[in-house]
Design an enzyme around this catalytic site. Structure first.
Site, PDB file in Angstrom:
ATOM      1  N   ASP A 250       0.855  -1.194   0.000  1.00  0.00           N
ATOM      2  CA  ASP A 250       0.000   0.000   0.000  1.00  0.00           C
ATOM      3  C   ASP A 250       0.884   1.235   0.000  1.00  0.00           C
ATOM      4  OD1 ASP A 250      -2.188  -1.532   0.083  1.00  0.00           O
ATOM      5  OD2 ASP A 250      -2.556  -1.315   2.231  1.00  0.00           O
ATOM      6  N   LYS A 272      -3.353   3.967  -3.480  1.00  0.00           N
ATOM      7  CA  LYS A 272      -3.818   5.210  -4.094  1.00  0.00           C
ATOM      8  C   LYS A 272      -2.928   6.353  -3.632  1.00  0.00           C
ATOM      9  CE  LYS A 272      -8.704   3.924  -4.052  1.00  0.00           C
ATOM     10  NZ  LYS A 272      -8.529   2.662  -3.339  1.00  0.00           N
ATOM     11  N   MET A 385      -9.281   6.917   9.370  1.00  0.00           N
ATOM     12  CA  MET A 385      -9.740   7.630   8.168  1.00  0.00           C
ATOM     13  C   MET A 385     -10.787   8.682   8.535  1.00  0.00           C
ATOM     14  SD  MET A 385     -10.089   4.206   5.835  1.00  0.00           S
ATOM     15  CE  MET A 385     -10.693   3.204   7.182  1.00  0.00           C
TER      16      MET A 385
END
Ligand code: SAM
Length: 471
Positions: A250, A272, A385
Site C-alpha cells: 500500500d 492510491k 480515516m
C-alpha cells in the site's frame, strides 16, 4: 548517499601509509590482512612497525614523505599529526587520481574507512558517512554480538557446495531455494553450533530431494507493516519481507519498512496516491493470484494490521477461491502504535474500560455507527480515516450526549519522526485542526484518556495544545 560502498581487492597492490604512530599501526594491521603490499613513510616509527619491517612484512622509508612515494600506489592513507602536510599529500594524491584517506579529516579524504565486523570471508562494514565514529562503533558492537562467530566458515562451506548444486539443480530458482533451505534451516544451525558433519548430511538430503521435487507452489503472506516506524515490524514480518520474490504494498507503507525487503525483490505499489487512482481491489487480487500461480513467494504488505480496515479478509477470500496457499502475519494497528507513541493509553482503570475502532468513512449503505455507544462515558473511540469527516464525527458525538469538554486528539503520521499530536476538546478540535493544516494519515482518538497525553507524551515533535486547556 554521500559515499558509494565498495570492497577493494588490494592483494599485492601497493598501499602507501604516511605517518607511523598508533593510528598508522592500526591501519597497517588492517591492510596486512588483505595481502596489500604496504609501504610506510615516516621519520619516526612505532616499534611494532619497525619489527614488521624487520621481518620483511612491510616496506619502510625512515624519512619525510616525498612526492615520488606515490608512484605505483593504489591507495594512500595519511596519518601524520601535521594537518598542512596531510592536506598537501592528499592534494598530490588527488591530482594523480589515487584514492586517499586522511585520518580524522573527512574533507581532505576521497574515501573513508568503515567500522567492520571481520568474520573472513564475511565482512560487514558500517559507516555513518563520517558523521559519528562513536555511533558506527556502537552499531558494529551490536552486529558483533548478532553475527555468529563461525559465519565465515559457514560461507566457505556454502561456496564448497556451489559446484555440486549447479550440476544437480539446473534451474536457477531451484538452486536459490536449495541454498535458502540450507541457510534458513537446521543445516546452517548445526554448522554454526559446530556440528559440520550433521550439517553436511542435512544439506545432502536437501540436495537430493530438491532435484526430484516439483517446482514449489507459490504462496502469499498477508503481512502487517505496522503504522510506520520500521522497528515496529514483527520478526515474522521481517523474515517474510526478506524471503519475498514480489511485494505488493500500500502507499501508506513507509520507505524504511520497504528498505527491509530483499534487494532483488520486485516492489509493486498498488495504493492510491494523489492524482493516481491506484489499483482496484479486483486488480490487486488478480496480481496476487498471478504471481503466486507462477511459483513466487508473494508478500501482500499492508499498513498497520491487515485485518483492521485493511480489506485483508477480502483478499484472502479471493486467494482461497483460487486455491492459493496463504498465511497472515499480524501487524501493530495504527490505533495501538499511534496511541503508544502519543502517550495515550487506550484503556485506563480510572478513565476508560472499553475501546472501539471505528472507520470514519461514510458507509456505502448510509448506515451510521452506534453514536450513543461511542459517546458513552468511560469509553475510548478511535476513528480511522476520520480526518475528512472530522466535523461530522464531532457533531454526531455531541448530539448523542458526549460532553463538549471531552478530550479529543488527532495523531498525525504517528510513530514516524514527523509525528504531530493535537490535543483539544470536542468543542475546540475542529477549529484547531483546521488551523494546523494537517496531512494524512491521521487518527482521531476521543475519550478521557486523551488528556493523559499531557503527562505521558514521550515521543516526537512538539505538541500543539488547546490554548483554553493550558490556561
Ligand atoms: C485504510 S486504514 C488502514 C488501517 C491499517 N490496516 C491499520 O491497522 O492501522 C488507513 C488509516 O489508518 C490510520 N493510520 C494508519 N497509519 C497511521 C499513522 N502512522 N498515523 C496516523 N494514522 C494512521 C489513518 O486513519 C488512515 O487513514
Amino acid at each position: 548517499m554521500n559515499y558509494f560502498p565498495v570492497f577493494f581487492d588490494l592483494d599485492a597492490q601497493k598501499v602507501l601509509v604516511v605517518g607511523a604512530g598508533e593510528v598508522a599501526l592500526r591501519k597497517v594491521e588492517l591492510l596486512m590482512r588483505t595481502g596489500a603490499a604496504v609501504t610506510v613513510v615516516a621519520p619516526d616509527i612505532h616499534p611494532e612497525l619497525m619489527r614488521r619491517a624487520g621481518a620483511g612484512l612491510i616496506k619502510l622509508a625512515l624519512r619525510e614523505f616525498v612526492p615520488e612515494d606515490l608512484s605505483g600506489a593504489r591507495l594512500v592513507i595519511v596519518a601524520t599529526s601535521h594537518r598542512a602536510l596531510n592536506r598537501w599529500i592528499a592534494n598530490l594524491s588527488e591530482s594523480r587520481g589515487i584514492p586517499v584517506n586522511v585520518v580524522d579529516d573527512r574533507e581532505a579524504s576521497r574515501f573513508i574507512v568503515p567500522a567492520i565486523v571481520d568474520r573472513d570471508p564475511v565482512l560487514v562494514a558500517v559507516a555513518t558517512s563520517g558523521t559519528s565514529p562513536v555511533l558506527a562503533r556502537r552499531l558494529r558492537e551490536r552486529l558483533e554480538a548478532l553475527i555468529p562467530k563461525r559465519i565465515g566458515e559457514a560461507a566457505l562451506w556454502l561456496r564448497s557446495m556451489r559446484r555440486t548444486a549447479k550440476s544437480q539443480l539446473r534451474d536457477i530458482g531451484a538452486r536459490r531455494r536449495f541454498f535458502e533451505a540450507v541457510v534458513d534451516g537446521p543445516a546452517m544451525r548445526r554448522f554454526i553450533d559446530g556440528d559440520a558433519q550433521g550439517a553436511r548430511r542435512i544439506a545432502q538430503q536437501l540436495l537430493s530431494t530438491s532435484s526430484t521435487a516439483p517446482r514449489a507452489a507459490g504462496e502469499v503472506a498477508l503481512v502487517g507493516a505496522g503504522p510506520g516506524d520500521a522497528e515496529l515490524l514483527t520478526l515474522k514480518a521481517l523474515r517474510a519481507l526478506q524471503d519475498a520474490d514480489v511485494i505488493l504494498h500500500d502507499r501508506l507503507v513507509s520507505r524504511s519498512v520497504l528498505d527491509m525487503a530483499r534487494r532483488d525483490a520486485e516492489l509493486i505499489c498498488v495504493g492510491k496516491a494523489a492524482g493516481n487512482l491506484g489499483s482496484t481491489q479486483e486488480q490487486i487480487n488478480q496480481l496476487l493470484i498471478e504471481h503466486a500461480s507462477a511459483g513466487k513467494r508473494v508478500v501482500r504488505l499492508k499498513g498497520g494490521d491487515p485485518f483492521v480496515f485493511g480489506r485483508g479478509g477480502e483478499e484472502l477470500e479471493a486467494l482461497a477461491a483460487a486455491r492459493i496457499n496463504f498465511s497472515v502475519v499480524p501487524g501493530i494497528t495504527a490505533a495501538a502504535g499511534c496511541a503508544a507513541y502519543a502517550g495515550i493509553p487506550l484503556t485506563h482503570r480510572d478513565y476508560a474500560h472499553s475501546v472501539s475502532f471505528v472507520t470514519g468513512h461514510a458507509d456505502k449503505t448510509g448506515k451510521e455507527p452506534d453514536w450513543r455507544a461511542l459517546s458513552a462515558p468511560g469509553h475510548t473511540a478511535v476513528f480511522y480515516m476520520g480526518l475528512a469527516r472530522l466535523e461530522h464525527i464531532v457533531a454526531r458525538l455531541l448530539e448523542h450526549g458526549a460532553s463538549p469538554t471531552l478530550p479529543a486528539g488527532l495523531i498525525v503520521q504517528g510513530t514516524l519522526p514527523q509525528q504531530r499530536v493535537i490535543v483539544a476538546t470536542l468543542a475546540t478540535l475542529v477549529k484547531i485542526a483546521a488551523r494546523a493544516a494537517l496531512e494524512s494519515p491521521a487518527l482521531l482518538v476521543v475519550g478521557e484518556v486523551v488528556a493523559l497525553h499531557e503527562s505521558l507524551a514521550w515521543f516526537g515533535m512538539p505538541k500543539i495544545l488547546d490554548a483554553s486547556q493550558s490556561a
